[in-house]
Scaffold this active site. Structure first.
Site, PDB file in Angstrom:
ATOM      1  N   ASP A 198      -4.609 -11.193 -29.578  1.00 28.30           N
ATOM      2  CA  ASP A 198      -3.426 -10.349 -29.431  1.00 28.30           C
ATOM      3  C   ASP A 198      -3.802  -9.109 -28.636  1.00 28.30           C
ATOM      4  O   ASP A 198      -4.976  -8.868 -28.378  1.00 28.30           O
ATOM      5  CB  ASP A 198      -2.791 -10.007 -30.788  1.00 28.30           C
ATOM      6  N   HIS A 222     -17.199 -17.740 -28.229  1.00 29.80           N
ATOM      7  CA  HIS A 222     -16.681 -16.576 -28.921  1.00 29.80           C
ATOM      8  C   HIS A 222     -17.317 -15.317 -28.338  1.00 29.80           C
ATOM      9  O   HIS A 222     -18.514 -15.106 -28.471  1.00 29.80           O
ATOM     10  CB  HIS A 222     -16.971 -16.636 -30.423  1.00 29.80           C
ATOM     11  N   TYR A 243      -4.610  -5.246 -27.374  1.00 25.32           N
ATOM     12  CA  TYR A 243      -5.356  -4.136 -27.964  1.00 25.32           C
ATOM     13  C   TYR A 243      -4.390  -3.192 -28.666  1.00 25.32           C
ATOM     14  O   TYR A 243      -3.222  -3.087 -28.293  1.00 25.32           O
ATOM     15  CB  TYR A 243      -6.154  -3.395 -26.881  1.00 25.32           C
ATOM     16  N   PHE A 257      -7.939  -9.547 -22.933  1.00 23.06           N
ATOM     17  CA  PHE A 257      -9.259  -8.965 -22.701  1.00 23.06           C
ATOM     18  C   PHE A 257      -9.277  -7.846 -21.656  1.00 23.06           C
ATOM     19  O   PHE A 257     -10.315  -7.246 -21.413  1.00 23.06           O
ATOM     20  CB  PHE A 257     -10.306 -10.036 -22.339  1.00 23.06           C
TER      21      PHE A 257
END
Length: 195
Positions: free
Chosen positions: A66, A192, A68, A79
């Protein structure tokens, strides 16, 4: 319902915008804003990933969780943060991995001194968050308002109507999205990037 989104996406997702769940998302966001809550990213940037990377230009899909949650960070691209904002730890890790992986191939990659990934999006990297909005300071707060239904439909539509895409599923929640992707038509990579 009129949604301000790039034309090729509007056509590809037309049925979704008419669904009750999507109208519920809109109603929820309007109610939260009317109650004085701060929602990220700002309204004009909610569909930034779609507006920057048209449907037929997508080459790679990078799925984040989701937006920031701090002021000035969310820009509607997973990102990514605007220039001038400190590079988030997850993106620093992405840059490190790129530097290492490309270095192993003999290619020099110098990470930029900013976290704005707009240039990636303009080259066909679809930077999609599973939830397109979030309440300020409250990570994952909009995960259950219907966005996941919408972004699952986005992933299914890309899988069905396009060929040869690369799906980068980063994080455990993102790995669950592999169920919507045809692995015989597309490459699915899982990792990840969180610190």
């Amino acid at each position: 319902m009129s949604v301000k989104i790039e034309d090729s996406w509007k056509a590809a997702l037309a049925d979704e915008f008419e669904q009750p769940y999507f109208q519920a998302i809109t109603a929820f966001l309007k109610k939260e804003l009317a109650a004085g809550k701060t929602i990220y990213p700002p309204g004009p940037l909610i569909f930034n990933a779609f507006n920057t990377t048209p449907f037929d230009k997508v080459k790679v899909v990078i799925l984040g969780q989701d937006p920031y949650i701090k002021p000035g960070e969310a820009m509607g691209l997973s990102f990514s943060v605007p220039k001038g904002v400190s590079i988030p730890p997850s993106l620093r890790n992405i840059y490190k991995e790129l530097e290492e992986d490309l270095g192993n191939l003999g290619v020099t990659f110098t990470p930029p001194n900013h976290g704005d990934l707009t240039a990636w999006a303009e080259q066909g990297v679809f930077l999609l968050n599973a939830a397109l909005t979030v309440e300020q300071g409250n990570s994952n707060s909009h995960a259950k308002i219907g966005w996941h239904t919408f972004t699952d439909a986005v992933i299914k539509t890309l899988s069905e109507k396009r060929d040869g895409l690369v799906f980068m599923l980063w994080g455990n929640f993102a790995k669950q999205k592999a169920a919507f992707i045809d692995p015989f038509k597309h490459l699915v990579l899982e990792a990840h990037p969180s610190p």
